[in-house]
Design a protein around this motif. Structure first.
Motif, PDB file in Angstrom:
ATOM      1  N   GLY A  30      -0.924   7.074  -2.244  1.00  0.00           N
ATOM      2  CA  GLY A  30       0.212   6.845  -3.150  1.00  0.00           C
ATOM      3  C   GLY A  30       0.928   8.150  -3.458  1.00  0.00           C
ATOM      4  O   GLY A  30       1.479   8.328  -4.542  1.00  0.00           O
ATOM      5  N   GLY A  56       0.832  -1.200   0.000  1.00  0.00           N
ATOM      6  CA  GLY A  56       0.000   0.000   0.000  1.00  0.00           C
ATOM      7  C   GLY A  56       0.864   1.246   0.000  1.00  0.00           C
ATOM      8  O   GLY A  56       0.596   2.209  -0.735  1.00  0.00           O
ATOM      9  N   ALA A  57       1.940   1.225   0.792  1.00  0.00           N
ATOM     10  CA  ALA A  57       2.819   2.394   0.913  1.00  0.00           C
ATOM     11  C   ALA A  57       3.857   2.462  -0.198  1.00  0.00           C
ATOM     12  O   ALA A  57       4.247   3.549  -0.610  1.00  0.00           O
ATOM     13  CB  ALA A  57       3.522   2.376   2.271  1.00  0.00           C
ATOM     14  N   THR A  58       4.321   1.327  -0.710  1.00  0.00           N
ATOM     15  CA  THR A  58       5.415   1.371  -1.685  1.00  0.00           C
ATOM     16  C   THR A  58       4.912   1.387  -3.129  1.00  0.00           C
ATOM     17  O   THR A  58       5.643   1.793  -4.028  1.00  0.00           O
ATOM     18  CB  THR A  58       6.365   0.170  -1.516  1.00  0.00           C
ATOM     19  OG1 THR A  58       5.612  -1.043  -1.648  1.00  0.00           O
ATOM     20  CG2 THR A  58       7.044   0.205  -0.150  1.00  0.00           C
ATOM     21  N   ARG A  59       3.653   0.950  -3.344  1.00  0.00           N
ATOM     22  CA  ARG A  59       3.137   0.843  -4.721  1.00  0.00           C
ATOM     23  C   ARG A  59       1.719   1.381  -4.863  1.00  0.00           C
ATOM     24  O   ARG A  59       1.111   1.182  -5.933  1.00  0.00           O
ATOM     25  CB  ARG A  59       3.133  -0.630  -5.166  1.00  0.00           C
ATOM     26  CG  ARG A  59       4.507  -1.289  -5.203  1.00  0.00           C
ATOM     27  CD  ARG A  59       5.323  -0.777  -6.358  1.00  0.00           C
ATOM     28  NE  ARG A  59       6.593  -1.482  -6.485  1.00  0.00           N
ATOM     29  CZ  ARG A  59       7.566  -1.083  -7.296  1.00  0.00           C
ATOM     30  NH1 ARG A  59       7.437   0.010  -8.020  1.00  0.00           N
ATOM     31  NH2 ARG A  59       8.686  -1.752  -7.381  1.00  0.00           N
ATOM     32  N   GLY A  60       1.161   1.988  -3.829  1.00  0.00           N
ATOM     33  CA  GLY A  60      -0.237   2.406  -3.915  1.00  0.00           C
ATOM     34  C   GLY A  60      -1.138   1.245  -4.274  1.00  0.00           C
ATOM     35  O   GLY A  60      -2.163   1.416  -4.935  1.00  0.00           O
ATOM     36  N   ASP A  61      -0.742   0.039  -3.847  1.00  0.00           N
ATOM     37  CA  ASP A  61      -1.401  -1.185  -4.291  1.00  0.00           C
ATOM     38  C   ASP A  61      -2.451  -1.599  -3.269  1.00  0.00           C
ATOM     39  O   ASP A  61      -2.212  -2.443  -2.404  1.00  0.00           O
ATOM     40  CB  ASP A  61      -0.354  -2.285  -4.486  1.00  0.00           C
ATOM     41  CG  ASP A  61      -0.885  -3.441  -5.326  1.00  0.00           C
ATOM     42  OD1 ASP A  61      -2.036  -3.357  -5.799  1.00  0.00           O
ATOM     43  OD2 ASP A  61      -0.144  -4.424  -5.480  1.00  0.00           O
ATOM     44  N   THR A 120       6.355   7.826  -9.138  1.00  0.00           N
ATOM     45  CA  THR A 120       5.504   8.008  -7.959  1.00  0.00           C
ATOM     46  C   THR A 120       5.191   6.678  -7.284  1.00  0.00           C
ATOM     47  O   THR A 120       5.400   5.607  -7.860  1.00  0.00           O
ATOM     48  CB  THR A 120       4.157   8.678  -8.320  1.00  0.00           C
ATOM     49  OG1 THR A 120       3.258   7.662  -8.815  1.00  0.00           O
ATOM     50  CG2 THR A 120       4.317   9.767  -9.358  1.00  0.00           C
ATOM     51  N   LEU A 121       4.656   6.780  -6.071  1.00  0.00           N
ATOM     52  CA  LEU A 121       4.222   5.582  -5.334  1.00  0.00           C
ATOM     53  C   LEU A 121       2.889   5.057  -5.868  1.00  0.00           C
ATOM     54  O   LEU A 121       2.459   3.992  -5.453  1.00  0.00           O
ATOM     55  CB  LEU A 121       4.097   5.908  -3.840  1.00  0.00           C
ATOM     56  CG  LEU A 121       5.387   6.385  -3.159  1.00  0.00           C
ATOM     57  CD1 LEU A 121       5.117   6.685  -1.688  1.00  0.00           C
ATOM     58  CD2 LEU A 121       6.489   5.338  -3.281  1.00  0.00           C
ATOM     59  N   SER A 122       2.239   5.802  -6.750  1.00  0.00           N
ATOM     60  CA  SER A 122       0.945   5.364  -7.309  1.00  0.00           C
ATOM     61  C   SER A 122       1.202   4.397  -8.458  1.00  0.00           C
ATOM     62  O   SER A 122       1.085   4.747  -9.630  1.00  0.00           O
ATOM     63  CB  SER A 122       0.146   6.590  -7.766  1.00  0.00           C
ATOM     64  OG  SER A 122      -0.345   7.285  -6.638  1.00  0.00           O
ATOM     65  N   LEU A 163      -5.524   3.097  -4.030  1.00  0.00           N
ATOM     66  CA  LEU A 163      -4.675   3.985  -3.229  1.00  0.00           C
ATOM     67  C   LEU A 163      -3.732   4.797  -4.114  1.00  0.00           C
ATOM     68  O   LEU A 163      -3.050   5.689  -3.617  1.00  0.00           O
ATOM     69  CB  LEU A 163      -3.863   3.164  -2.223  1.00  0.00           C
ATOM     70  CG  LEU A 163      -4.688   2.341  -1.222  1.00  0.00           C
ATOM     71  CD1 LEU A 163      -3.776   1.549  -0.299  1.00  0.00           C
ATOM     72  CD2 LEU A 163      -5.601   3.245  -0.392  1.00  0.00           C
ATOM     73  N   SER A 164      -3.676   4.488  -5.415  1.00  0.00           N
ATOM     74  CA  SER A 164      -2.784   5.222  -6.329  1.00  0.00           C
ATOM     75  C   SER A 164      -3.466   6.512  -6.772  1.00  0.00           C
ATOM     76  O   SER A 164      -3.970   6.619  -7.886  1.00  0.00           O
ATOM     77  CB  SER A 164      -2.435   4.335  -7.530  1.00  0.00           C
ATOM     78  OG  SER A 164      -1.530   3.324  -7.124  1.00  0.00           O
ATOM     79  N   TYR A 165      -3.497   7.476  -5.866  1.00  0.00           N
ATOM     80  CA  TYR A 165      -4.271   8.701  -6.063  1.00  0.00           C
ATOM     81  C   TYR A 165      -3.377   9.933  -6.236  1.00  0.00           C
ATOM     82  O   TYR A 165      -3.846  11.056  -6.065  1.00  0.00           O
ATOM     83  CB  TYR A 165      -5.198   8.907  -4.854  1.00  0.00           C
ATOM     84  CG  TYR A 165      -6.661   8.610  -5.148  1.00  0.00           C
ATOM     85  CD1 TYR A 165      -7.023   7.520  -5.932  1.00  0.00           C
ATOM     86  CD2 TYR A 165      -7.681   9.409  -4.640  1.00  0.00           C
ATOM     87  CE1 TYR A 165      -8.357   7.241  -6.181  1.00  0.00           C
ATOM     88  CE2 TYR A 165      -9.019   9.137  -4.901  1.00  0.00           C
ATOM     89  CZ  TYR A 165      -9.349   8.057  -5.671  1.00  0.00           C
ATOM     90  OH  TYR A 165     -10.677   7.782  -5.934  1.00  0.00           O
ATOM     91  N   ALA A 166      -2.103   9.721  -6.596  1.00  0.00           N
ATOM     92  CA  ALA A 166      -1.203  10.882  -6.717  1.00  0.00           C
ATOM     93  C   ALA A 166      -1.729  11.868  -7.761  1.00  0.00           C
ATOM     94  O   ALA A 166      -1.630  13.082  -7.576  1.00  0.00           O
ATOM     95  CB  ALA A 166       0.211  10.424  -7.064  1.00  0.00           C
TER      96      ALA A 166
END
Lengths: 296, 296
Positions: B46, A42-47, B166-168, A167-170
């Motif tokens: 992310g 979740g933290a390293t890949r927004g997965d 990015t982390l996303s 979670l990949s919301y950048a």
């Protein structure tokens, strides 16, 4: 009682082993202390995936719909299916644990867990919500920004995860910064082939005469829980409801439009790309009263 | 000595306050214990950046280039600028702390930190790398998958963060699953207007006669640290190097092609969308020997 609480789930999915065979279904932990591994995907890949749920008078709004969408997002990411009963229990307990009174919200998060481990990570975070009552009346200034994708990528390219709440919301955070740079409060995404999609954290709903419309799902657009409730309300007023794919120029000719979401509810659009947009204060007020009433 | 180590930075950016006024620049912590807040925007949105750096004989490869790209990614996300000296120190210390011998890699991660707090979160994770020596010889089976974006979104729509690491990365994980479903090992992204872009975690490099080419940056493609080194190597052999935008069909007519990345190095493409692709074992071996030599 605390103004925010955090519960970690022991077994977020029945399809994966628990974190601790002897532990209860969830445990309240200190939200101010670290709880996640630096190797959590979740933290390293927004997965991972999430849902934000509004709470009024100690009751979550549209919880069934949110849990269904959570499960649908998990399927799109091929995550172990959330154990909906376990999540429901943790969400209700987190709300109970929260100091009552104010408007609140709950966030449910499921990640793929630590890389190389088969157990997903799950937590429920509940906190008091900011007061959005002025925004529901005064409205938001909106700019249209390119989402980069064609309107049909959800069907042509499912690996782009359009329509999943990940979670990949950048990018969703970046467009909010771009909106502020342009003197606006929020964003409507357009597809690369020129259609209105959704906001980064909301659904677009618009009025044309006696009809309340939205661009619809299957366009990489999230299945809006609040939009569904608004359609019930509009129908109770004798309005017709439906789905319509349209361009920003066509949207600009509408009688009124809103960005609708679980916590902020129906925020009327007061300007679109710097041009004043008509508002319908009576319908706005009715919508928000109805949505607030669902919390009681 | 441990096979993986984790160092948390006290002040990842000189533009933001430290986490603890009295603490050292970084601290080694137990990677098996939770270190991140469940409210960290890296985990919930992310919203952060990373670099993966390969290590051989206790020396990080192309560290300057990685740190420059880290800073460039931070700029694209409007994160506080990484303090490159602090990161360099933590990265070198993490490598020293690791049990020597095997190939290793280091991951540097910078997130926007806990929502509402002005301090970004930064950590360095170092671990032994899997053995990629067979892949460097046998190659990878690759499928082409739509990235959804036009090739020029980096210039037209900078808020899509193309070209930032990015982390996303949920989409990059989803395409890897799609590749496995199609019996392949890896992916080349194509733009929605039909051009070859990059792999989810690699740069595409291809040979045509005496030229070594890559689609180039400014296409939402990451500035490849390993690709830059390979171009030096190719020039030392008397090859020409350059940038060329091309379609997957044009790529398929090349004399050889590779997915190149920091840790796996140059992986020759052995098949493209199920069709055998020519390999150049002599050039592959030379490339990987050269890249490995840079680690010593």
């Amino acid at each position: 009682m605390p103004h925010h609480v955090l519960a970690m789930l022991n077994q977020p999915s029945a399809d994966a082993p628990p974190h601790d065979e002897d532990a209860p279904a969830f445990e309240f932990v200190d939200p101010e202390r670290p709880q996640l591994s630096a190797m959590d995907l979740g933290a390293t890949r927004g997965d991972g995936i999430f849902e934000s749920i509004s709470v009024g008078d100690g009751k979550p709004q549209a919880l069934d719909h949110h849990l269904r969408r959570f499960t649908s997002s998990a399927r799109k990411l091929e995550l172990p299916a959330p154990d909906e009963a376990a999540w429901r229990e943790a969400i209700l307990a987190a709300i109970d644990e929260l100091q009552p009174g104010a408007e609140a919200w709950v966030k449910a998060v499921l990640t793929r867990g630590v890389e190389g481990d088969s157990r997903p990570t799950g937590w429920v975070y509940a906190a008091h919500a900011p007061d959005h009552s002025r925004t529901r009346i005064d409205g938001v200034r909106v700019v249209v920004l390119d989402r980069g994708y064609r309107h049909d990528v959800e069907t042509t390219s499912p690996w782009l995860l359009a329509g999943a709440k990940t979670l990949s919301y950048a990018v969703n955070r970046a467009v909010a910064r771009e909106a502020h740079r342009r003197g606006a409060d929020d964003v409507i995404f357009s597809s690369s082939d020129g259609y209105v999609l959704e906001g980064p954290t909301s659904t677009v709903v618009f009025q044309r005469g006696n009809a309340l419309l939205t661009p619809g799902t299957g366009l990489g657009i999230l299945d809006g829980t609040t939009q569904a409730n608004l359609f019930h309300y509009a129908e109770s007023l004798g309005m017709t409801t439906g789905f319509e794919l349209l361009t920003p120029a066509e949207l600009a000719k509408g009688d009124a439009a809103w960005l609708v979401s679980s916590v902020r509810l129906a925020a009327p659009i007061r300007s679109l790309d710097g041009v004043d947009f008509p508002m319908n204060p009576v319908l706005s007020a009715g919508m928000n009263e109805y949505l607030l009433s669902l919390r009681h």
